[in-house]
Design an enzyme around this catalytic site. Sequence first.
Site, short mmCIF file in Angstrom:
data_model
loop_
_atom_site.label_atom_id
_atom_site.label_comp_id
_atom_site.label_asym_id
_atom_site.label_seq_id
_atom_site.Cartn_x
_atom_site.Cartn_y
_atom_site.Cartn_z
N PRO A 235 0.84 -1.19 0.00
CA PRO A 235 0.00 0.00 0.00
C PRO A 235 0.88 1.25 0.00
O PRO A 235 1.86 1.32 0.74
CB PRO A 235 -0.78 -0.11 1.31
CG PRO A 235 -0.34 -1.34 1.98
CD PRO A 235 0.64 -2.04 1.14
N GLU A 236 0.55 2.18 -0.83
CA GLU A 236 1.23 3.47 -0.82
C GLU A 236 0.39 4.45 0.00
O GLU A 236 -0.60 4.05 0.60
CB GLU A 236 1.44 3.96 -2.25
CG GLU A 236 2.22 2.96 -3.10
CD GLU A 236 2.50 3.42 -4.52
OE1 GLU A 236 2.71 4.63 -4.71
OE2 GLU A 236 2.49 2.58 -5.43
#
Length: 294
Positions: free
Chosen positions: A2-3
């Site tokens: 996840p960014e």
Amino acid sequence: MPELPEVETIRLGLAPVLEGRRIVRVEQRRRDLRFPLPDRFVERLTGRRIERLERRAKYILIHLDGDEVLAVHLGMTGRFSVSARGKRARECATFRYPQRGGAKHDHLVFFISGGAVVTYNDARRFGYMTLIAGPDLTHNPYLRGLGVEPLSADLNAAYLARRAHGKRADVKALLMDQRIIAGIGNIYACEALFRAGIDPCKPAARLATKSEAPTPLAGRLVAAVQAVLKQAIGAGGSTLRDYQQADGRVGNFQSQFQIYGREGEPCLRPSCRGTVRRKTQGGRSTFYCPVCQR
DNA sequence: AAGAACTCCTGTTGGC
DNA sequence: TGCCAACAGGAGTTCT
């Protein structure tokens, strides 16, 4: 992993479940994730009250009473899911265990006062957790040295130019360098560079003049970074493979990718006749349009 | 000393 | 169907 938009979405999903509650029990099923979990981890969490959830870069910061902070990095495949036990289960009908992954890599289970159960699952175990004695977090080795938050006023053309000045690395590496801007990973770097019309291989130094003043490229890049991150947060993040929101729902931003994963497809920029290409940069895939990204 | 390469780990996908 | 290689959103550590 996840960014920033995915981490922010997860934080938003966990906050109402955790804030103001206590951790009544913790099940720790292995001693390490990417790194060893803190000494006496279970003991130090049990009974603690959760004050609030914050995000810094790609970290979720869970502020506990007594000025201690549980910092969580999800790595590539870390995820939280929320379920419920007892009579709270009915009130939490929308909370479901993840459809994928199952119990196989459920490494930690947090039982929360009021009945919520928060499970941390991480197949590749690139995630990590640490307990930081607050309130000053800046001495922590993981958080110290992180660059500016991209959605804050700290990220602007002048800052970017100053940090890019004289850099031989390419502009994509600069965007993904957490010491400069914190929270951007491979996908959003590709998307931002496409939207800014900048060749990912262009030397970062082109963002600045000899006197460290920003070039027009710097302004365009800042605007593109902020626009794409805001849009992605608004869509609940992107859902690819391993990521999902805390309640098991999926984000929608992947349907708005303009460049990522589109190798061989036509460029979406109006009137551009280019074809999206993929190349390897620093060991990871870069998607770009060779026609309109110069 | 910046920047590239390597590393951790498991799961999925695509080609044969 | 099986097997194997390539690849996956990260980033600390080690190298050159």
